[in-house]
Write a protein that holds these residues in place. Structure first.
Motif, mmCIF file in Angstrom:
data_model
loop_
_atom_site.group_PDB
_atom_site.id
_atom_site.type_symbol
_atom_site.label_atom_id
_atom_site.label_comp_id
_atom_site.label_asym_id
_atom_site.label_seq_id
_atom_site.Cartn_x
_atom_site.Cartn_y
_atom_site.Cartn_z
ATOM 1 N N UNK A 3 0.907 -1.127 -0.132
ATOM 2 C CA UNK A 3 -0.082 0.017 0.073
ATOM 3 C C UNK A 3 0.831 1.220 -0.139
ATOM 4 N N UNK A 4 0.579 2.251 -0.762
ATOM 5 C CA UNK A 4 1.402 3.285 -0.991
ATOM 6 C C UNK A 4 0.617 4.999 -1.088
ATOM 7 N N UNK A 5 1.261 5.791 -0.527
ATOM 8 C CA UNK A 5 1.188 7.017 -0.354
ATOM 9 C C UNK A 5 1.980 7.663 -1.614
ATOM 10 N N UNK A 6 2.560 8.931 -1.435
ATOM 11 C CA UNK A 6 3.467 9.670 -2.399
ATOM 12 C C UNK A 6 4.929 9.101 -2.312
ATOM 13 N N UNK A 7 5.509 10.167 -1.848
ATOM 14 C CA UNK A 7 7.130 10.206 -1.500
ATOM 15 C C UNK A 7 7.532 9.055 -0.968
ATOM 16 N N UNK A 8 6.879 8.935 0.324
ATOM 17 C CA UNK A 8 7.757 7.985 1.234
ATOM 18 C C UNK A 8 7.352 6.330 0.525
ATOM 19 N N UNK A 9 6.206 6.283 -0.030
ATOM 20 C CA UNK A 9 5.945 5.020 -0.539
ATOM 21 C C UNK A 9 6.673 4.723 -1.890
ATOM 22 N N UNK A 10 6.595 5.799 -2.749
ATOM 23 C CA UNK A 10 7.330 5.542 -3.935
ATOM 24 C C UNK A 10 8.682 5.228 -3.852
ATOM 25 N N UNK A 11 9.373 5.981 -2.983
ATOM 26 C CA UNK A 11 11.038 5.828 -2.611
ATOM 27 C C UNK A 11 11.158 4.422 -2.187
ATOM 28 N N UNK A 12 10.108 3.972 -1.213
ATOM 29 C CA UNK A 12 10.164 2.675 -0.786
ATOM 30 C C UNK A 12 10.179 1.748 -1.726
ATOM 31 N N UNK A 13 9.359 1.695 -2.593
ATOM 32 C CA UNK A 13 8.792 0.734 -3.909
ATOM 33 C C UNK A 13 10.174 0.671 -4.706
ATOM 34 N N UNK A 14 10.800 1.985 -5.193
ATOM 35 C CA UNK A 14 11.907 1.943 -6.020
ATOM 36 C C UNK A 14 12.985 1.093 -5.181
ATOM 37 N N UNK B 193 -0.488 11.259 -5.491
ATOM 38 C CA UNK B 193 0.350 10.030 -5.151
ATOM 39 C C UNK B 193 0.582 9.180 -6.112
ATOM 40 N N UNK B 194 -0.365 8.825 -6.918
ATOM 41 C CA UNK B 194 -0.422 7.917 -8.282
ATOM 42 C C UNK B 194 0.797 8.551 -9.046
ATOM 43 N N UNK B 195 0.723 9.956 -9.167
ATOM 44 C CA UNK B 195 1.727 10.632 -10.131
ATOM 45 C C UNK B 195 3.166 10.374 -9.514
ATOM 46 N N UNK B 196 3.366 10.522 -8.244
ATOM 47 C CA UNK B 196 4.696 10.339 -7.651
ATOM 48 C C UNK B 196 5.090 9.070 -7.766
ATOM 49 N N UNK B 197 4.176 8.111 -7.489
ATOM 50 C CA UNK B 197 4.567 6.785 -7.964
ATOM 51 C C UNK B 197 5.003 6.446 -9.317
ATOM 52 N N UNK B 198 4.366 6.948 -10.177
ATOM 53 C CA UNK B 198 4.728 6.802 -11.461
ATOM 54 C C UNK B 198 6.115 7.434 -12.042
ATOM 55 N N UNK B 199 6.229 8.526 -11.490
ATOM 56 C CA UNK B 199 7.437 9.277 -11.848
ATOM 57 C C UNK B 199 8.614 8.841 -11.391
ATOM 58 N N UNK B 200 8.358 8.352 -9.841
ATOM 59 C CA UNK B 200 9.615 7.844 -9.333
ATOM 60 C C UNK B 200 9.910 6.523 -9.898
ATOM 61 N N UNK B 201 9.229 5.692 -10.256
ATOM 62 C CA UNK B 201 9.134 4.148 -10.561
ATOM 63 C C UNK B 201 9.638 4.391 -11.870
ATOM 64 N N UNK B 202 9.177 5.307 -12.494
ATOM 65 C CA UNK B 202 9.359 5.584 -14.137
ATOM 66 C C UNK B 202 10.741 6.166 -14.388
ATOM 67 N N UNK B 203 11.630 6.684 -13.278
ATOM 68 C CA UNK B 203 12.669 7.278 -13.731
ATOM 69 C C UNK B 203 12.585 8.591 -14.032
#
Ligand code: GDP
Ligand code: CA
Length: 334
Positions: free
Chosen positions: A6-17, A54-64
């Motif tokens: 489960x994830x929010x924005x920055x904290x979630x995205x960095x962790x998943x990366x 949050x979706x966009x932070x995940x997209x941008x972080x995981x997509x580089x």
């Protein structure tokens, strides 16, 4: 193996990366698939465009494509369009929308307008950012539009003397967080639409069929807490056979960034790693805290706590945190 998070924005995205990096660099784990269930309570409609921060932070972080220093938004961004809107005096001006970022919101709004669901739209956006190729599936928690609102005191704006509280009003979460920087005390959070929202296709199955469920160090109230409010999600977490392991977003009793402490205060929960773990204790099997919080947590938590450094300084350090969470998961008795 399949991991659901489960994830929010920055904290979630960095962790998943970091998690993905760990999986990709560990022999035997490369084929692991990851489903990320994203908070959509932050979503807001601005200038007629649907924005899903949050979706966009995940997209941008995981997509580089993320602005790494900032943690959200696009790298190499410009703000020409926003300058133009400001010249016209179009409100609101407190929410930063870069030109490249606006491309995402325009695409999303166009597809939603053509009748696609938020899940379908998110899948198309994720394709562009190369997530499926990384064995990453990104699901919004729900396709139903939901919005987190913050109830604050309504103050009679007097002559600078004692401003009088004349009632209360609800403002959009983004107005509280971005415009007011969470400095106006929140009385409570109300999530418009959440009670009649249905989990998006695949969300409950991803929890039920996972081999491991992870809670990244996302905001426990306005990220994870909102996802847990989607009907069926909490029950799925309680019922899943998979071990559920969480990572604390607080270090030394303080959020690493953002205003999680103000959010916790609003719901009457102490800003400690132990108290945050306590919010999940009905389904949590393991709780990873920073060594700085180990003493309090081990004394007070009702779930098994473990400690290790939790600062996500870079991808390698974050991969180490994710690896620790997976070791904890594998030590949970079946
Ligand atoms: P947001 O939607 O962009 O606010 O992001 P999330 O809800 O996913 O994550 C926000 C949380 O991440 C905050 O409460 C931070 O304390 C936490 N966080 C940010 N960086 C770190 C870090 O390096 N380590 C840990 N443990 N938590 C972090
Ligand atoms: Ca957020």
């Amino acid at each position: 193996m399949h991991i659901t998070a489960l994830a929010g924005g920055v904290g979630g995205a960095r962790f998943i990366r970091g998690l993905r990096h760990h999986l990709d660099t560990t022999p035997g784990l490369e084929d692991t698939t990851v489903t990320v269930i994203a908070n959509t309570g932050d979503d807001i409609t601005l200038f007629g465009l649907r924005v899903c921060p949050d979706v966009d932070t995940l997209l941008y972080t995981l997509g580089g494509g993320v602005h790494d220093g900032q943690g959200w938004g696009r790298a190499d961004e410009s703000h020409r369009l926003q300058g133009e809107l400001a010249a016209y005096g179009v409100e609101p001006q407190w929410f930063a929308l870069g030109d490249l970022d606006l491309g995402t919101h325009i695409a999303r709004s166009q597809w939603l307008g053509q009748g696609a669901s938020l899940s379908q739209v998110t899948a198309r956006l994720a394709e562009r950012w190369g997530l499926p190729a990384q064995r990453l599936e990104l699901l919004p928690m729900t396709d139903t539009p939901v919005e987190t609102h913050v109830v604050v005191d309504e103050v009679e704006d007097g002559s600078g003397r004692d401003d009088e509280v004349v009632g209360e009003r609800a403002i959009h979460f983004q107005e509280w967080w971005v415009r007011h920087q969470a400095a106006v005390p929140a009385k409570r959070f109300v999530v418009a639409g959440l009670d009649r929202a249905a989990a998006a296709p695949g969300v409950l199955d991803a929890i039920r069929r996972a081999d491991v469920v992870l809670l990244p160090p996302s905001n426990p109230v306005v990220s994870i807490g909102i996802i847990l409010g989607v009907p069926g999600v909490r029950d799925a977490l309680r019922g899943t056979a998979a071990p559920v392991v969480g990572v604390s977003p607080l270090i030394s009793g303080r959020p690493v960034r953002g205003h999680a402490d103000a959010c916790l205060e609003a719901i009457g929960v102490e800003a400690t790693a132990a108290a945050v773990g306590g919010l999940y204790e009905d389904f949590l099997d393991g709780w990873l805290v920073d060594p700085a919080d180990a003493a309090t947590t081990l004394r007070r938590a009702r779930v098994e706590a473990h400690d290790g450094p939790l600062l996500m300084t870079d991808v390698e350090a974050t991969a180490g945190i994710a690896a620790h969470a997976l070791r904890i998961a594998s030590s949970v008795p079946a």
